[in-house]
Design a protein around this motif. Structure first.
Motif, short mmCIF file in Angstrom:
data_model
loop_
_atom_site.label_atom_id
_atom_site.label_comp_id
_atom_site.label_asym_id
_atom_site.label_seq_id
_atom_site.Cartn_x
_atom_site.Cartn_y
_atom_site.Cartn_z
N TRP A 137 -10.95 -12.57 37.63
CA TRP A 137 -9.81 -12.08 36.84
C TRP A 137 -10.26 -10.86 36.05
O TRP A 137 -9.60 -9.81 36.07
CB TRP A 137 -9.35 -13.22 35.93
N TYR A 138 -11.39 -10.97 35.35
CA TYR A 138 -11.90 -9.85 34.56
C TYR A 138 -12.33 -8.69 35.45
O TYR A 138 -12.09 -7.52 35.13
CB TYR A 138 -13.10 -10.31 33.72
N MET A 139 -12.98 -9.01 36.58
CA MET A 139 -13.41 -7.93 37.47
C MET A 139 -12.21 -7.17 38.02
O MET A 139 -12.23 -5.93 38.10
CB MET A 139 -14.24 -8.49 38.63
N ALA A 140 -11.17 -7.91 38.40
CA ALA A 140 -9.97 -7.27 38.92
C ALA A 140 -9.37 -6.31 37.90
O ALA A 140 -8.96 -5.19 38.25
CB ALA A 140 -8.95 -8.33 39.32
N GLU A 141 -9.32 -6.71 36.64
CA GLU A 141 -8.78 -5.83 35.61
C GLU A 141 -9.60 -4.55 35.49
O GLU A 141 -9.06 -3.45 35.40
CB GLU A 141 -8.73 -6.57 34.27
N CYS A 142 -10.93 -4.68 35.49
CA CYS A 142 -11.79 -3.51 35.36
C CYS A 142 -11.62 -2.54 36.54
O CYS A 142 -11.74 -1.32 36.38
CB CYS A 142 -13.25 -3.93 35.25
N LEU A 143 -11.33 -3.10 37.72
CA LEU A 143 -11.15 -2.27 38.91
C LEU A 143 -9.69 -1.86 39.12
O LEU A 143 -9.38 -1.18 40.10
CB LEU A 143 -11.65 -3.04 40.14
N LYS A 144 -8.82 -2.29 38.21
CA LYS A 144 -7.39 -2.01 38.31
C LYS A 144 -6.79 -2.56 39.61
O LYS A 144 -6.06 -1.89 40.33
CB LYS A 144 -7.10 -0.52 38.13
N ILE A 145 -7.14 -3.81 39.87
CA ILE A 145 -6.61 -4.55 41.01
C ILE A 145 -5.65 -5.61 40.47
O ILE A 145 -5.97 -6.31 39.51
CB ILE A 145 -7.75 -5.20 41.82
N ASN A 146 -4.48 -5.71 41.03
CA ASN A 146 -3.45 -6.63 40.55
C ASN A 146 -3.89 -8.07 40.81
O ASN A 146 -4.27 -8.42 41.94
CB ASN A 146 -2.12 -6.35 41.24
N TYR A 147 -3.81 -8.90 39.76
CA TYR A 147 -4.38 -10.24 39.83
C TYR A 147 -3.30 -11.31 39.80
O TYR A 147 -2.47 -11.38 38.89
CB TYR A 147 -5.35 -10.47 38.66
N TYR A 148 -3.34 -12.20 40.81
CA TYR A 148 -2.45 -13.35 40.92
C TYR A 148 -3.32 -14.61 41.02
O TYR A 148 -4.48 -14.54 41.43
CB TYR A 148 -1.57 -13.24 42.16
N HIS A 149 -2.76 -15.76 40.67
CA HIS A 149 -3.55 -16.98 40.71
C HIS A 149 -2.73 -18.15 41.23
O HIS A 149 -1.49 -18.09 41.30
CB HIS A 149 -4.07 -17.32 39.30
N GLN A 150 -3.45 -19.22 41.61
CA GLN A 150 -2.81 -20.50 41.93
C GLN A 150 -3.78 -21.60 41.56
O GLN A 150 -4.95 -21.56 41.94
CB GLN A 150 -2.46 -20.57 43.42
N ILE A 151 -3.29 -22.59 40.80
CA ILE A 151 -4.10 -23.75 40.43
C ILE A 151 -3.98 -24.80 41.53
O ILE A 151 -2.87 -25.15 41.95
CB ILE A 151 -3.65 -24.33 39.07
N CYS A 152 -5.13 -25.29 42.00
CA CYS A 152 -5.15 -26.21 43.15
C CYS A 152 -5.76 -27.56 42.75
O CYS A 152 -6.55 -27.65 41.82
CB CYS A 152 -5.98 -25.61 44.28
N GLN A 153 -5.40 -28.58 43.49
CA GLN A 153 -5.93 -29.91 43.25
C GLN A 153 -7.37 -30.03 43.78
O GLN A 153 -7.74 -29.37 44.74
CB GLN A 153 -5.06 -30.96 43.94
N THR A 154 -8.14 -30.88 43.13
CA THR A 154 -9.50 -31.18 43.57
C THR A 154 -9.47 -32.45 44.41
O THR A 154 -8.79 -33.40 44.08
CB THR A 154 -10.43 -31.40 42.36
N SER A 155 -10.22 -32.43 45.49
CA SER A 155 -10.29 -33.60 46.36
C SER A 155 -11.74 -34.01 46.55
O SER A 155 -12.62 -33.16 46.65
CB SER A 155 -9.66 -33.29 47.72
N GLY A 156 -11.99 -35.31 46.60
CA GLY A 156 -13.36 -35.76 46.80
C GLY A 156 -14.13 -35.68 45.50
O GLY A 156 -13.74 -36.25 44.49
N LYS A 157 -15.23 -34.95 45.48
CA LYS A 157 -16.07 -34.84 44.30
C LYS A 157 -15.30 -34.14 43.19
O LYS A 157 -14.89 -33.00 43.32
CB LYS A 157 -17.34 -34.06 44.63
N GLU A 158 -15.10 -34.84 42.07
CA GLU A 158 -14.28 -34.31 40.99
C GLU A 158 -15.09 -33.38 40.10
O GLU A 158 -15.50 -33.73 39.00
CB GLU A 158 -13.70 -35.47 40.16
N ASP A 159 -15.30 -32.19 40.59
CA ASP A 159 -16.11 -31.23 39.84
C ASP A 159 -15.60 -29.83 40.11
O ASP A 159 -15.34 -29.46 41.26
CB ASP A 159 -17.59 -31.35 40.26
N TYR A 160 -15.46 -29.03 39.05
CA TYR A 160 -14.88 -27.69 39.17
C TYR A 160 -15.66 -26.82 40.14
O TYR A 160 -15.09 -26.05 40.91
CB TYR A 160 -14.84 -27.02 37.79
N PHE A 161 -16.98 -26.93 40.12
CA PHE A 161 -17.81 -26.05 40.92
C PHE A 161 -18.15 -26.62 42.29
O PHE A 161 -18.57 -25.88 43.19
CB PHE A 161 -19.11 -25.72 40.17
#
Length: 349
Positions: free
Chosen positions: A304-328
């Protein structure tokens, strides 16, 4: 007269373009980040661990590691391991020729993002001095295409590869500071490095490739953080003209060439989005984030921050986690209906 260090500057970042009110809280407290000028240190009589941590008589040198307080003990433990290993086994310490100055830019976090967006920028800071320096790298780096390929545009001639598990004693060291916080960028340097590498690929390599203005970065060949409904996701993206791209099938320089022509990019959070760096301003990114499931209670702002610095339009989508419940580490479930809706928003349909 002592000259004060330059003060950090603050960068303000807009919300994702397609943000809905129910997700506003995930971004509201992170609409700014600070960028501080980084130092290039010239040091004498330095212990350098195999993994790039540097230590003198006063202990671990802060310019050689990230500034995360909760990880400092881990950094200290790692450099201590190599130091005492060299004391107990003198054959594991290599004393380098004192008539040369050596350059350290690597760090234990060995992956595509951290090399391209941190180590290469450390190299950039001393690009005019490379003829006077000998770069030191772990021996296994010579077998990594993204390492050697990204060094090629700089014309690095002098590299000393550290034998596996060995540490170094360096009389004269050049240490460009690693970026203290990963999700912090100098917009000026991002653009400079991007332009430098893209120009090398276009003018010197002349790589033949198929232009793909719309690209979906797939993790189907990755060992972790897979998309469990990959087939359904690919069906949606292909409907809107997106090519499916697996980074593992391309060299670093090929990836630079391909991404320099990408106008619309979709991908899950991870190293696969690092090539955002080589896209032109005015392009667009749809980043697919894991739903927060651990101590990281918000989407990582890295791209998100990199896109702003490069002036690239940023969109997002929050997705469900499956299996191992860990962000990374957890696998993704990407809702196809939401994905199609967000693609249409990004494409202006």
């Amino acid at each position: 007269m002592k000259i004060a260090n330059p003060m950090p500057s603050t960068v303000t970042v807009p919300f994702p373009i397609n943000l809905k009110n129910e997700n506003r809280h995930l971004y509201a407290s992170r609409l700014t980040f600070e960028v501080a000028p980084l130092k290039v240190k010239r040091l004498k009589n330095i212990f350098v661990s195999f993994t790039g941590f540097c230590m003198n008589k006063n202990g671990l040198i802060k310019e050689s590691h990230h500034d995360y307080a909760n990880q400092l003990k881990d950094y200290q433990s790692e450099v201590s391991y190599y130091y005492y290993n060299a004391l107990d086994h003198p054959g594991n310490l290599i004393e380098l020729d004192g008539s040369h100055t050596y350059l350290v830019i690597h760090h234990p976090w060995f992956n595509y993002y951290h090399w391209i967006c941190e180590s290469i920028f450390r190299l950039w800071s001393v690009r005019d001095k490379l003829d006077e320096l000998i770069l030191v790298l772990p021996e296994h780096y010579k077998n990594a295409d993204f390492i050697m390929g990204s060094l090629e545009p700089f014309g690095v001639k002098n590299i000393y590869f550290i034998p596996d598990g060995k540490s170094l004693w360096v009389e004269s060291l050049c240490l460009p500071q690693i970026k203290p916080i990963c999700d912090s960028y100098s917009a000026t340097e991002l653009k400079q490095v991007s332009s430098f590498i893209r120009n090398y690929v276009r003018n010197s390599k002349k790589i033949f490739f198929q232009k793909r203005p719309k690209l979906y970065v797939s993790r189907e060949l990755a060992g972790r953080r897979k998309v469990i409904n990959e087939e359904a996701v690919q069906e949606v993206v292909k409907k809107y003209g997106f090519a499916v791209f697996c980074p593992e099938k391309h060299s670093f320089l090929e990836q630079v060439a391909i991404f320099s022509e990408v106008r619309y990019l979709i991908g899950t959070h991870g190293s696969g989005l690092t090539n955002l760096l080589f896209m032109e301003s005015g392009a667009a990114l749809l980043e697919l984030h894991q739903k927060n499931t651990n101590e990281l209670d918000y989407p990582s702002p890295l791209f998100w921050y990199m896109a702003e610095c490069l002036k690239i339009n940023y969109y997002h989508q929050i997705c469900q986690t499956s299996g191992k419940e860990d962000y990374f580490e957890g696998d993704y479930y990407i809702d196809p209906v939401s994905l199609e809706s967000n693609i249409r928003i990004m494409l202006g349909l």
